[in-house]
Design a protein around this motif. Structure first.
Motif, PDB file in Angstrom:
ATOM      1  N   ASP A  14       0.721  -1.128  -0.224  1.00 45.54           N
ATOM      2  CA  ASP A  14      -0.023   0.203  -0.053  1.00 45.54           C
ATOM      3  C   ASP A  14       0.891   1.369  -0.111  1.00 45.54           C
ATOM      4  OD1 ASP A  14      -2.372  -1.370   0.069  1.00 45.54           O
ATOM      5  OD2 ASP A  14      -2.806  -1.244   1.910  1.00 45.54           O
ATOM      6  N   LYS A  15       1.719   1.362   0.736  1.00 48.10           N
ATOM      7  CA  LYS A  15       2.750   2.242   1.001  1.00 48.10           C
ATOM      8  C   LYS A  15       3.278   2.647  -0.493  1.00 48.10           C
ATOM      9  CE  LYS A  15       6.674   1.719   2.936  1.00 48.10           C
ATOM     10  NZ  LYS A  15       7.871   1.695   3.916  1.00 48.10           N
ATOM     11  N   LYS A  16       3.898   1.607  -0.948  1.00 47.38           N
ATOM     12  CA  LYS A  16       4.526   1.657  -2.313  1.00 47.38           C
ATOM     13  C   LYS A  16       3.674   2.132  -3.452  1.00 47.38           C
ATOM     14  CE  LYS A  16       8.831  -0.544  -1.408  1.00 47.38           C
ATOM     15  NZ  LYS A  16       9.838   0.409  -1.949  1.00 47.38           N
ATOM     16  N   MET A  17       2.429   1.568  -3.343  1.00 48.11           N
ATOM     17  CA  MET A  17       1.330   1.751  -4.361  1.00 48.11           C
ATOM     18  C   MET A  17       0.994   3.387  -4.258  1.00 48.11           C
ATOM     19  SD  MET A  17       0.397  -0.292  -6.465  1.00 48.11           S
ATOM     20  CE  MET A  17      -1.329   0.008  -6.942  1.00 48.11           C
ATOM     21  N   MET A  18       0.835   3.860  -3.163  1.00 44.94           N
ATOM     22  CA  MET A  18       0.628   5.697  -2.836  1.00 44.94           C
ATOM     23  C   MET A  18       1.361   6.297  -3.157  1.00 44.94           C
ATOM     24  SD  MET A  18      -2.807   5.214  -1.655  1.00 44.94           S
ATOM     25  CE  MET A  18      -2.832   6.726  -0.787  1.00 44.94           C
ATOM     26  N   SER A  19       2.730   6.068  -2.832  1.00 47.51           N
ATOM     27  CA  SER A  19       3.882   6.778  -3.624  1.00 47.51           C
ATOM     28  C   SER A  19       3.992   6.878  -4.868  1.00 47.51           C
ATOM     29  CB  SER A  19       5.081   6.357  -2.835  1.00 47.51           C
ATOM     30  OG  SER A  19       5.837   5.395  -3.430  1.00 47.51           O
ATOM     31  N   GLY A  20       3.474   5.768  -5.488  1.00 49.53           N
ATOM     32  CA  GLY A  20       3.901   5.735  -7.217  1.00 49.53           C
ATOM     33  C   GLY A  20       5.018   5.002  -7.503  1.00 49.53           C
ATOM     34  N   GLU A  21       5.637   4.361  -6.717  1.00 49.95           N
ATOM     35  CA  GLU A  21       6.832   3.630  -6.865  1.00 49.95           C
ATOM     36  C   GLU A  21       6.684   2.303  -7.645  1.00 49.95           C
ATOM     37  OE1 GLU A  21       9.654   2.512  -3.585  1.00 49.95           O
ATOM     38  OE2 GLU A  21       8.418   3.852  -2.369  1.00 49.95           O
ATOM     39  N   ILE A  22       5.327   1.566  -7.357  1.00 56.46           N
ATOM     40  CA  ILE A  22       4.996   0.610  -8.331  1.00 56.46           C
ATOM     41  C   ILE A  22       3.406   0.523  -8.584  1.00 56.46           C
ATOM     42  CG2 ILE A  22       6.602  -1.015  -6.804  1.00 56.46           C
ATOM     43  CD1 ILE A  22       4.071  -2.126  -5.466  1.00 56.46           C
ATOM     44  N   THR A  23       3.345  -0.365  -9.556  1.00 51.18           N
ATOM     45  CA  THR A  23       2.013  -0.784  -9.805  1.00 51.18           C
ATOM     46  C   THR A  23       1.512  -2.196  -9.695  1.00 51.18           C
ATOM     47  OG1 THR A  23       2.597  -1.297 -12.257  1.00 51.18           O
ATOM     48  CG2 THR A  23       1.945   0.770 -11.964  1.00 51.18           C
ATOM     49  N   PHE A  24       0.620  -2.658  -9.679  1.00 47.25           N
ATOM     50  CA  PHE A  24       0.206  -4.057  -9.471  1.00 47.25           C
ATOM     51  C   PHE A  24       1.057  -4.962 -10.105  1.00 47.25           C
ATOM     52  CE2 PHE A  24      -2.038  -8.047  -9.856  1.00 47.25           C
ATOM     53  CZ  PHE A  24      -1.994  -8.722  -8.633  1.00 47.25           C
ATOM     54  N   SER A  25       0.992  -4.508 -11.664  1.00 43.09           N
ATOM     55  CA  SER A  25       1.436  -5.629 -12.455  1.00 43.09           C
ATOM     56  C   SER A  25       3.135  -5.741 -12.543  1.00 43.09           C
ATOM     57  CB  SER A  25       1.230  -5.164 -13.861  1.00 43.09           C
ATOM     58  OG  SER A  25       1.863  -3.773 -14.254  1.00 43.09           O
ATOM     59  N   ARG A  26       3.781  -4.791 -11.759  1.00 44.89           N
ATOM     60  CA  ARG A  26       5.085  -4.655 -11.567  1.00 44.89           C
ATOM     61  C   ARG A  26       5.537  -5.152 -10.007  1.00 44.89           C
ATOM     62  NH1 ARG A  26       7.436   0.544 -14.577  1.00 44.89           N
ATOM     63  NH2 ARG A  26       6.626  -0.078 -16.582  1.00 44.89           N
ATOM     64  N   SER A  27       4.419  -5.405  -9.333  1.00 49.42           N
ATOM     65  CA  SER A  27       4.720  -5.954  -7.868  1.00 49.42           C
ATOM     66  C   SER A  27       5.374  -7.268  -7.709  1.00 49.42           C
ATOM     67  CB  SER A  27       3.410  -5.792  -6.946  1.00 49.42           C
ATOM     68  OG  SER A  27       2.417  -6.814  -7.258  1.00 49.42           O
ATOM     69  N   GLY A  28       5.150  -8.101  -8.639  1.00 50.69           N
ATOM     70  CA  GLY A  28       5.425  -9.537  -8.550  1.00 50.69           C
ATOM     71  C   GLY A  28       4.472 -10.413  -7.964  1.00 50.69           C
ATOM     72  N   ILE A  29       3.446  -9.841  -7.486  1.00 49.12           N
ATOM     73  CA  ILE A  29       2.554 -10.553  -6.724  1.00 49.12           C
ATOM     74  C   ILE A  29       1.351 -11.007  -7.751  1.00 49.12           C
ATOM     75  CG2 ILE A  29       0.580 -10.675  -4.993  1.00 49.12           C
ATOM     76  CD1 ILE A  29       2.184  -8.177  -3.694  1.00 49.12           C
ATOM     77  N   THR A  30       1.117 -12.535  -7.615  1.00 52.40           N
ATOM     78  CA  THR A  30       0.092 -12.762  -8.682  1.00 52.40           C
ATOM     79  C   THR A  30      -1.425 -12.392  -8.130  1.00 52.40           C
ATOM     80  OG1 THR A  30      -0.142 -14.949  -7.521  1.00 52.40           O
ATOM     81  CG2 THR A  30       1.361 -15.062  -9.179  1.00 52.40           C
ATOM     82  N   LYS A  31      -2.535 -12.599  -8.878  1.00 55.84           N
ATOM     83  CA  LYS A  31      -3.933 -12.229  -8.663  1.00 55.84           C
ATOM     84  C   LYS A  31      -4.317 -12.886  -7.475  1.00 55.84           C
ATOM     85  CE  LYS A  31      -5.102 -10.050 -13.108  1.00 55.84           C
ATOM     86  NZ  LYS A  31      -5.581  -9.905 -13.997  1.00 55.84           N
ATOM     87  N   GLU A  32      -3.702 -14.576  -7.702  1.00 56.83           N
ATOM     88  CA  GLU A  32      -4.167 -15.411  -7.013  1.00 56.83           C
ATOM     89  C   GLU A  32      -3.549 -15.197  -5.465  1.00 56.83           C
ATOM     90  OE1 GLU A  32      -4.181 -20.205  -6.075  1.00 56.83           O
ATOM     91  OE2 GLU A  32      -3.390 -19.459  -7.911  1.00 56.83           O
ATOM     92  N   ASP A  33      -2.245 -15.022  -5.345  1.00 55.02           N
ATOM     93  CA  ASP A  33      -1.694 -14.627  -4.045  1.00 55.02           C
ATOM     94  C   ASP A  33      -2.176 -13.402  -3.589  1.00 55.02           C
ATOM     95  OD1 ASP A  33      -0.054 -16.935  -4.213  1.00 55.02           O
ATOM     96  OD2 ASP A  33       1.602 -15.777  -5.191  1.00 55.02           O
ATOM     97  N   PHE A  34      -2.699 -12.351  -4.486  1.00 52.40           N
ATOM     98  CA  PHE A  34      -2.937 -11.072  -3.716  1.00 52.40           C
ATOM     99  C   PHE A  34      -4.413 -11.321  -2.920  1.00 52.40           C
ATOM    100  CE2 PHE A  34      -5.328  -6.939  -3.928  1.00 52.40           C
ATOM    101  CZ  PHE A  34      -4.355  -6.244  -3.391  1.00 52.40           C
ATOM    102  N   THR A  35      -5.246 -12.243  -3.839  1.00 54.66           N
ATOM    103  CA  THR A  35      -6.574 -12.421  -3.035  1.00 54.66           C
ATOM    104  C   THR A  35      -6.349 -12.940  -2.012  1.00 54.66           C
ATOM    105  OG1 THR A  35      -7.549 -12.663  -5.435  1.00 54.66           O
ATOM    106  CG2 THR A  35      -8.644 -13.779  -3.558  1.00 54.66           C
ATOM    107  N   ASN A  36      -5.337 -14.333  -1.571  1.00 54.33           N
ATOM    108  CA  ASN A  36      -5.106 -14.867  -0.532  1.00 54.33           C
ATOM    109  C   ASN A  36      -4.560 -14.071   0.525  1.00 54.33           C
ATOM    110  OD1 ASN A  36      -5.925 -17.599  -1.140  1.00 54.33           O
ATOM    111  ND2 ASN A  36      -4.131 -17.698  -2.548  1.00 54.33           N
ATOM    112  N   LEU A  37      -3.637 -13.152   0.126  1.00 55.81           N
ATOM    113  CA  LEU A  37      -3.115 -12.287   1.404  1.00 55.81           C
ATOM    114  C   LEU A  37      -4.453 -11.397   1.944  1.00 55.81           C
ATOM    115  CD1 LEU A  37       0.271 -11.221  -0.638  1.00 55.81           C
ATOM    116  CD2 LEU A  37       0.105 -12.345   1.565  1.00 55.81           C
ATOM    117  N   CYS A  38      -5.234 -10.791   1.061  1.00 58.37           N
ATOM    118  CA  CYS A  38      -6.343 -10.067   1.593  1.00 58.37           C
ATOM    119  C   CYS A  38      -7.381 -10.791   2.280  1.00 58.37           C
ATOM    120  CB  CYS A  38      -6.956  -9.356   0.316  1.00 58.37           C
ATOM    121  SG  CYS A  38      -5.873  -8.177  -0.731  1.00 58.37           S
TER     122      CYS A  38
END
Length: 77
Positions: A14-38
């Motif tokens: 969240d901190k890196k997204m808000m600062s504009g450092e990364i986008t979801f597609s560049r985070s290295g997190i898959t959609k499935e893993d992101f869903t599981n994390l949430c």
């Protein structure tokens, strides 16, 4: 209360997204893993996946050490 992998990773994400450092597609997190994390606060990624995400998101220092210490060294989480 001990720190949870999912909450720490999402806080950093969240901190890196808000600062504009990364986008979801560049985070290295898959959609499935992101869903599981949430959805599951006890979800933990493998050490290898965590290393990959740290590289993609440029997570360094103490945050990287904490994430890797909390990651699952026993397999693919």
């Amino acid at each position: 209360m001990s720190e949870k992998f999912a909450s720490l990773l999402l806080k950093i994400y969240d901190k890196k997204m808000m600062s504009g450092e990364i986008t979801f597609s560049r985070s290295g997190i898959t959609k499935e893993d992101f869903t599981n994390l949430c959805m599951n606060g006890d979800f933990v990624l493998s050490y290898e996946k965590t290393e990959h995400i740290c590289e993609c998101m440029n997570i360094t220092g103490e945050e990287r050490e904490r994430l890797l210490a909390l990651s699952n060294t026993e397999g693919d989480g």
